[in-house]
Design an enzyme around this catalytic site. Structure first.
Site, PDB file in Angstrom:
ATOM      1  N   ASP A  27      66.974  37.012  62.718  1.00 13.99           N
ATOM      2  CA  ASP A  27      67.473  35.987  61.916  1.00 13.99           C
ATOM      3  C   ASP A  27      68.882  36.070  61.445  1.00 13.99           C
ATOM      4  OD1 ASP A  27      65.206  34.865  62.706  1.00 13.99           O
ATOM      5  OD2 ASP A  27      64.333  35.078  60.686  1.00 13.99           O
ATOM      6  N   ASP A  32      57.157  36.854  68.093  1.00 14.67           N
ATOM      7  CA  ASP A  32      57.865  36.836  66.776  1.00 14.67           C
ATOM      8  C   ASP A  32      57.140  37.374  65.789  1.00 14.67           C
ATOM      9  OD1 ASP A  32      59.875  36.183  65.066  1.00 14.67           O
ATOM     10  OD2 ASP A  32      59.180  34.248  64.563  1.00 14.67           O
ATOM     11  N   GLU A  79      56.257  42.548  63.114  1.00 14.42           N
ATOM     12  CA  GLU A  79      56.744  43.840  62.346  1.00 14.42           C
ATOM     13  C   GLU A  79      55.670  44.320  61.842  1.00 14.42           C
ATOM     14  OE1 GLU A  79      58.279  41.070  62.031  1.00 14.42           O
ATOM     15  OE2 GLU A  79      60.091  41.589  63.415  1.00 14.42           O
TER      16      GLU A  79
HETATM   17  O1  MIG Z   1      59.764  32.920  59.474  1.00 15.90           O
HETATM   18  O2  MIG Z   1      59.205  30.858  64.476  1.00 15.90           O
HETATM   19  O3  MIG Z   1      63.115  35.193  63.741  1.00 15.90           O
HETATM   20  O4  MIG Z   1      63.568  32.869  65.776  1.00 15.90           O
HETATM   21  O5  MIG Z   1      62.530  30.630  65.007  1.00 15.90           O
HETATM   22  C1  MIG Z   1      60.481  32.423  60.587  1.00 15.90           C
HETATM   23  C2  MIG Z   1      60.293  30.389  63.407  1.00 15.90           C
HETATM   24  C3  MIG Z   1      59.725  32.756  61.725  1.00 15.90           C
HETATM   25  C4  MIG Z   1      61.627  33.838  62.666  1.00 15.90           C
HETATM   26  C5  MIG Z   1      62.288  34.357  64.086  1.00 15.90           C
HETATM   27  C6  MIG Z   1      62.873  32.833  64.538  1.00 15.90           C
HETATM   28  C7  MIG Z   1      61.657  31.798  64.707  1.00 15.90           C
HETATM   29  C8  MIG Z   1      61.371  31.379  63.419  1.00 15.90           C
HETATM   30  N1  MIG Z   1      60.599  32.751  63.090  1.00 15.90           N
END
Ligand code: MIG
Length: 799
Positions: A485, A407, A410
């Site tokens: 998200d 996650d 980016e």
């Molecule tokens: O700033 O890890 O897209 O699926 O549950 C949020 C927490 C960070 C974004 C991800 C989401 C995940 C969440 N993450």
């Protein structure tokens, strides 16, 4: 303040007349009087690569997008010239290059149809701020031309009239039209005159695509740096374009383990251990099939990657084992940010070995994410990727985690305007040192790649499973993905449908959405409708941010629970069908989801359709996207279709009304299809498959279907231990013949097929299997009978 006005006023620059031409095997060079060089590579008969330099010097030829396994070679290559142009001919394409201005046009060899022509063609602007060029390409849009692709853009399938940019961005609660979001897939397909071609602009800087938005008849694309470097990929079928694109950028390096195609349950976050167990046991108690449970960031100690919060998870190895005994795979999240903490081994090691990204003048790139202030590994450095992959040893080999979720790659940074690194951050880029402007779009991809290699090593002999949020073209080689998200709204249900289709036609089939919506909470009806769509996406996972209430299948009352179970069960029965589509995808690059335009491009009605899609090869699905629906209107592609629920035959080629109350969904099966089915299992491997069901949908005429199977995990299939059955059915007025051709060395557990024959237009006199009549005295009503799996020919004869 910009003082260099001379440079500023230069504006757009263009190649002038060609003064030099040279050929080196399959690479042609054309040089203009003002020093522009066009390098044209004939990659294949149907794939041409155009690369331009404004200085006479090309950069080192390096790409994260293109795989070294891409096919090379052509059947025919001929170069001629006349007074005005060079003419390059392959067995599929003719390319003209004008001697006057380097503009090009590309024709179909078959009938000389113009496929694509430069408007201005290549041009550029010197970047007075950054150095180098802003490189641009403009093409004339052909009569009736439409455009598709570009990854995860949350918009209608047809991109005509719109402008987009590619710069991977953390986009919490994006909406329809938000651009850019998580992925950068600079690849589109175009169709006109029933001919399809694609453009892959392999440039990792921020890129832009304009499809007749700024100017009605012009399609253009440009980048803020790097080279004009793009591939023209011919079809003429859109499926071939996508498949040629994945030949170039790669396909998954192996099949996913079958369990990864099961249902996954996730939330931010399930903790402590007792909460995880409560969820998994409830699945079993309510008999809702589920294969995977996720641990989001709270399983870690202070969000430090590769650590565990021992208060919540005192003995992760034991827990993971117990979950596994109950049929659950455990998947854990890993983010790129490494907490600045001199007591933390991953941080210390990264620091000692100089693996973290730095700013232009030397300081570390420091950014705030979940753990607080962090440094970030430079995943564009091979040594760093190697190190990163080794970090998974304990998690995978020792603790038994079956998959990793990448996650924030980016990379996402909190509390800064651009939500990511500043442009001046330095990257290795596999030895091609550069700034973040060039590395940004591939950072997440390289993280997922390193993760994948770690999992591959430590999961062996099992297959790895990785899921990533950010991606660039080619990321499909290593991992699956989700759409980030989203929000629990009806519009997002429609967006999820579009994104899954678009990812598939952009060469990245293993994708799905957060079912039910990540932000906010769906009501039961929306959740049910989302599940009904989600079970037909290659990746199928419920996920939510958790702070808006629960989102497990049972929290919306019994009616919804029953609907959810019913649809997840459908997915599990269709696993061999989905697995076969996956096999076609990994082998031939055929998208698993087929938007109608991709399924039947000849029918212009499909060019603007959004909702309906083909799941795999033969099943047509159309989600219900509005509340209080008792059904909907939808377009049925040409041909005959069987309603999945009652086997009633409907003629396609027009819009029809289809009933679909809350417990149903418009699903149709293409006539002639043979659909393989497994029994319902609570998780993959729960049951030994002792019979394969084959649903046969009679067609007057011929149709073939495939069933691919293997040991569902591991790599034996690569050594020929797979089972591929090709079934051909030939329906006549008074008979139906089914022939089986089997290949591969894998021996399936079952010994028999259970045939269910639908739509037979005659009464049966006898059924002959390999010249022997079988007993049909017990058949009445639904035509169901057993046949040994080795049969070669099955013959049903009318009275
Ligand atoms: O700033 O890890 O897209 O699926 O549950 C949020 C927490 C960070 C974004 C991800 C989401 C995940 C969440 N993450």
């Amino acid at each position: 303040m910009i003082l260099n006005t001379e440079l500023e006023y230069k504006g757009d620059l263009f190649p002038s007349k060609i003064v030099f031409y040279k050929k080196h095997v399959n690479v042609l060079y054309f040089k203009s009087e003002n020093g522009v060089v066009l390098q044209l590579t004939i990659e294949r008969d149907s794939v041409l690569r155009f690369r331009y330099s404004t200085t006479g010097m090309f950069e080192k030829d390096f790409s994260y997008g293109v795989t070294m396994h891409a096919s090379k070679g052509y059947n025919h290559l001929e170069i001629t010239e006349d007074d005005n142009k060079y003419i390059i001919t392959t067995s599929k394409l003719i390319c003209h290059i004008s001697k006057l201005d380097m503009r090009k046009s590309i024709f179909n060899v078959k009938d000389n149809t113009l496929l694509s022509a430069d408007e201005i063609g290549f041009h550029w602007e010197e970047s007075y701020e950054m150095g180098g060029d802003i490189v641009k390409m403009s093409l004339k849009s052909q009569q009736g031309e439409n455009y598709y692709g570009l990854g995860d853009k949350p918009v209608d399938n047809n991109l005509k009239g719109k402008r987009f940019q590619n710069w991977v961005t953390d986009s919490f609660a994006y909406v329809r039209g938000t651009d850019p979001i998580y992925k950068a897939i600079p690849f589109y397909t175009a169709i006109h005159n029933n001919l399809s071609y694609g453009v892959f602009f392999d440039n990792t800087f921020r890129t832009y695509f304009d499809f007749c938005h700024e100017r009605r008849n012009i399609t253009s694309f440009w980048a803020e740096g790097g080279e004009m470097n793009y591939y023209f990929i011919y079809g003429p079928e859109m499926t071939e374009v996508v498949s040629n694109y994945t030949d170039l950028t790669g396909r998954p390096q192996h099949m996913p383990p079958l369990w990864a195609l099961g249902f996954h349950q996730c939330k931010w976050s399930y903790y402590p251990e007792s909460n995880v167990k409560e969820i998994t046991s409830k699945f079993r108690k309510l008999q809702i099939p589920c294969d995977a449970i996720y641990l989001d960031i709270d399983y870690m100690e202070g969000f430090r990657c590769f650590t565990w919060n021992r208060e919540y998870f005192p003995d992760p190895k034991r827990m993971v084992k117990e979950l596994a005994d109950d049929g659950f795979k455990t998947i854990a999240i890993i983010d790129p940010g490494i907490k600045i903490d001199h007591e933390y081994s991953v941080f210390k090691e990264g620091l000692e070995k100089d693996y973290f990204c730095k700013r232009a003048d030397g300081p570390y790139m420091k950014g705030k994410v979940w753990p607080g202030e962090c440094y970030f590994p430079d995943f564009t450095k091979p040594e760093v990727r190697e190190w990163w992959s080794e970090l998974f040893k304990e998690l995978i080999e020792d603790i038994g985690i079956a998959g990793v979720w990448n996650d924030m790659n980016e990379p996402a940074i909190m509390d800064v305007p651009g939500k990511t690194f500043p442009d001046d951050v330095r990257h290795d880029y596999d030895g091609n040192r550069c700034s973040h402007r060039k590395a940004h779009n591939v950072y997440g991809m390289q993280m997922a790649r390193a993760t994948y290699h770690g999992l591959k090593k430590f999961s062996y002999p099992k297959r790895p499973f990785v899921i990533t949020r950010s991606a660039y073209s080619g990321t499909q080689r290593y991992t699956s993905t989700w759409t980030g998200d989203n929000v629990a709204t009806w519009d997002h249900l429609s967006i999820a449908n579009l994104q899954a289709q678009r990812m598939s036609m952009s060469g990245f089939s293993f994708a799905g959405s957060d079912i039910g919506g990540f932000a906010e909470q769906p009501n039961g009806e929306l959740f049910a409708r989302w599940i009904q769509l989600g079970v037909f996406h290659p990746f199928c996972r419920v996920h939510s941010s958790g702070d808006h209430g629960d989102q497990e299948p049972w929290v919306f009352g019994k009616t919804v629970t029953d609907i959810v179970r019913k649809f997840i069960e459908i997915r599990y029965t269709l696993l061999p069908y989905l697995y076969t589509s996956f096999w076609r995808y990994t082998n031939e690059g055929i998208p698993i989801l087929k938007s109608l335009v991709l399924f039947d491009q000849e029918d212009a009605n499909t060019h603007y359709r959004n909702d309906e899609f083909i799941f795999g090869e033969k099943i047509l699905v159309c989600p219900i996207l509005e509340p209080n629906s008792k059904g909907r209107r939808m377009y049925l592609p040409k041909g005959k279709w069987y309603n999945f629920w009652n086997q009633i035959i409907v003629e396609g080629g027009e819009e029809v009304w289809v009933d679909a109350d809350i417990d149903s969904l418009p699903i149709f099966v293409k006539e002639g299809a043979i659909i393989p089915k497994y029994p319902i299992q609570q998780y993959v491997g729960e049951k030994i498959i002792d019979e394969l069901e084959l649903d046969v949908y009679y067609k007057l005429g011929k149709e073939s279907s495939e069933v691919y199977e293997d040991s569902q995990d591991g790599y034996d299939y690569k050594k020929g231990r797979y089972s591929l059955r090709n079934f051909t059915q030939v329906g006549k007025e008074k008979s139906l013949t089914i022939r089986q051709f089997k290949s591969g060395k894998f021996i399936t557990n079952y010994n028999t097929f259970k045939f269910n024959i639908y739509g037979l237009p005659f009464k049966i006199d006898k059924i002959v299997v390999d010249n022997e009549e079988i007993d049909i005295s017990k058949i009445n009503g639904v035509i169901t009978f057993e046949v040994v799996k080795e049969f070669r020919e099955l013959y049903i004869i009318a009275k």
